[in-house]
Design a protein around this motif. Structure first.
Motif, PDB file in Angstrom:
ATOM      1  N   MET A 167      -7.719  -2.533   7.563  1.00 33.53           N
ATOM      2  CA  MET A 167      -6.346  -2.083   7.331  1.00 33.53           C
ATOM      3  C   MET A 167      -5.693  -2.872   6.198  1.00 33.53           C
ATOM      4  SD  MET A 167      -5.957   0.442   9.359  1.00 33.53           S
ATOM      5  CE  MET A 167      -4.225   0.731   9.074  1.00 33.53           C
ATOM      6  N   SER A 227      -7.311   3.941   8.716  1.00 32.66           N
ATOM      7  CA  SER A 227      -6.783   3.341   7.478  1.00 32.66           C
ATOM      8  C   SER A 227      -6.524   4.407   6.423  1.00 32.66           C
ATOM      9  CB  SER A 227      -7.757   2.282   6.943  1.00 32.66           C
ATOM     10  OG  SER A 227      -8.924   2.872   6.358  1.00 32.66           O
ATOM     11  N   PHE A 261      -5.251  -0.095   3.368  1.00 33.52           N
ATOM     12  CA  PHE A 261      -3.866   0.379   3.439  1.00 33.52           C
ATOM     13  C   PHE A 261      -2.868  -0.600   2.830  1.00 33.52           C
ATOM     14  CE2 PHE A 261       0.170   0.620   5.920  1.00 33.52           C
ATOM     15  CZ  PHE A 261       0.681   1.737   5.259  1.00 33.52           C
TER      16      PHE A 261
END
Length: 340
Positions: A110, A157, A114
Motif C-alpha cells: 500500500m 492497492s 498507493f
C-alpha cells in the motif's frame, strides 16, 4: 517547440525502463526524460538500453516514492519543481493466501503502490496548477477494476489508485491537467519474475490445508498459464498503441486498457451491478471448468505465437507498421481542455 519534460518512476526494469527508452529515443525529439529508481545500483540495464540518449534526452535520478525526502530532493533539481508529464509506474506485487501474508508486507504494498502515488501527485500538483497544464499518467492494473483470487492486497492497492484518480480528475480538469490510468493485464517482466520467485518460497503457514492446496494446485498453474498465453511485453505496453498513445493524445483518455483480452471480463462486471454474475463465472472457471480454461489459454497462446511469426515475416519484408509514419503526433501545444 521545446521538448516536454517527463518524470517516470520505477525505471530499473519493466514498463518504466521500456517507456523511458522509448520516449528518450523518440525520432522527433519531443521528450526530455527524467528516469528515476529507488536504487541507483540497478541503473545498468537502463543505461545500456538508452545508449547515446543517456545524458542527452535521458537523465537518471534516485527517487524512492515511499520517502518524502527523496521525492523533494529529486524535484528540487527541476526548474520550479515542474514537469509536463508525470508517469507514476513504481510498484510492487504480493500474492498468496491472506492468512500467510504479513501485515508488514501488506503495508509495503500500500505504501508503494498507493501512498507513493499520492506523495508524488501532492508534490507536483502545485506547479502544474500554477502553469495550468500537465498530464498525470498512472500505470494502474486491470486488477484495479476486477479483483483476482489470491491477489487480495495488490488488487486493493490498485482499487485505491483508481478511486484516488477518479476523485482527483474533476479538480485537475479545472486547472487543465489531464489524468490517465493505463491498465495493463499481465506483463512479462522482472516484476513478474520476482513475484513468482517469492511465491515459490511461501509455505502457507497459518493457512488451512484446503486453501493451501487451492493456491498451489489450482491458482499457481492457472496463473502461469495465463501469463504464458495473455501477457504483454513491457515494450508493448510502452509503445505506440498504448502509453505513448495517451501521452501524445490531444485529449488524453481517463482510462486506457492495454490488453483487449480482458474486455469481456470487465463487460461482465458492468452488466451485473450485484456482482453475482462475475463471481459465479470466475468460480466456475476455476473450480468446475479448469481443464477447459487451460485448453483455451493454450489455444490463445498458439494463436499469438502464429501472429508473432507473421509480424516478424512482415518486418523482414519491410511491410510492418513501425517507424515515424505510424508514430502518433503529439500536440504542438498543451491540450486546451484535458479529458472530454
Amino acid at each position: 517547440m521545446a521538448p516536454r519534460t517527463v518524470l517516470i518512476t520505477g525505471c530499473s526494469s519493466g514498463i518504466g525502463l521500456a517507456l523511458a527508452v522509448r520516449l528518450a529515443t523518440d525520432s522527433q525529439g519531443r521528450f526530455k526524460v527524467l528516469a528515476t529508481m529507488r536504487d541507483l545500483s540497478c541503473r545498468g540495464p537502463l543505461e545500456e538500453a538508452a545508449g547515446s540518449a543517456l545524458g542527452q534526452t535521458l537523465e537518471i535520478e534516485q527517487l524512492d516514492v515511499c520517502d518524502e525526502g527523496s521525492i523533494t530532493r529529486c524535484l528540487d533539481k527541476l526548474p520550479g519543481q515542474y514537469v509536463d508529464i508525470l508517469v507514476s509506474n513504481a510498484g510492487i506485487g504480493l500474492i498468496g493466501p491472506l492468512e500467510s501474508l504479513s501485515l508488514d508486507d501488506m503495508r509495503q504494498v500500500m505504501d508503494t503502490n498507493f501512498f507513493g502515488l499520492v506523495q508524488l501527485v501532492r508534490a507536483l500538483m502545485p506547479a502544474m496548477k500554477r502553469q495550468r497544464r500537465g498530464h498525470i499518467v498512472v500505470i494502474s492494473s486491470i486488477m484495479g477494476l476486477q479483483g483476482i483470487m489470491f491477489n487480495d492486497i495488490y488488487a486493493a492497492s490498485k482499487f485505491a489508485v483508481e478511486g484516488f484518480c477518479e476523485s482527483l480528475l474533476v479538480q485537475a480538469l479545472r486547472f487543465n491537467i489531464s489524468v490517465t490510468l493505463v491498465e495493463p493485464g499481465p506483463v512479462t517482466s522482472e516484476f513478474e519474475g520476482k513475484l513468482y520467485s517469492g511465491v515459490e518460497q511461501v509455505d502457507c503457514v497459518g493457512t488451512d490445508s484446503e486453501t493451501a492446496d487451492i493456491f498451489t494446485r489450482i491458482y499457481l498453474p492457472n496463473s502461469r498459464a495465463l501469463f504464458a498465453s495473455l501477457s504483454q511485453s513491457p515494450e508493448d505496453v510502452a509503445e505506440v498503441g498504448h502509453t505513448l498513445k495517451v501521452i501524445c493524445a490531444r485529449r488524453p483518455p481517463f482510462r486506457h486498457q492495454t490488453n483487449p483480452a480482458y474486455t469481456p471480463m470487465l463487460a461482465l462486471k458492468r452488466a451485473d451491478p450485484s456482482g453475482e454474475l462475475a463471481g459465479a463465472a470466475f468460480y466456475s472457471l476455476v473450480f468446475r471448468h479448469g481443464p477447459l480454461l487451460r485448453a483455451s489459454l493454450h489455444a490463445v497462446r498458439l494463436c499469438r505465437w502464429k501472429a508473432r511469426k507473421l509480424r516478424q515475416a512482415l518486418r523482414l519484408l519491410g511491410l510492418s507498421r513501425t517507424g515515424s509514419p505510424w508514430s502518433p503526433a503529439c500536440p504542438s501545444a498543451p491540450p486546451d481542455s484535458g479529458q472530454a
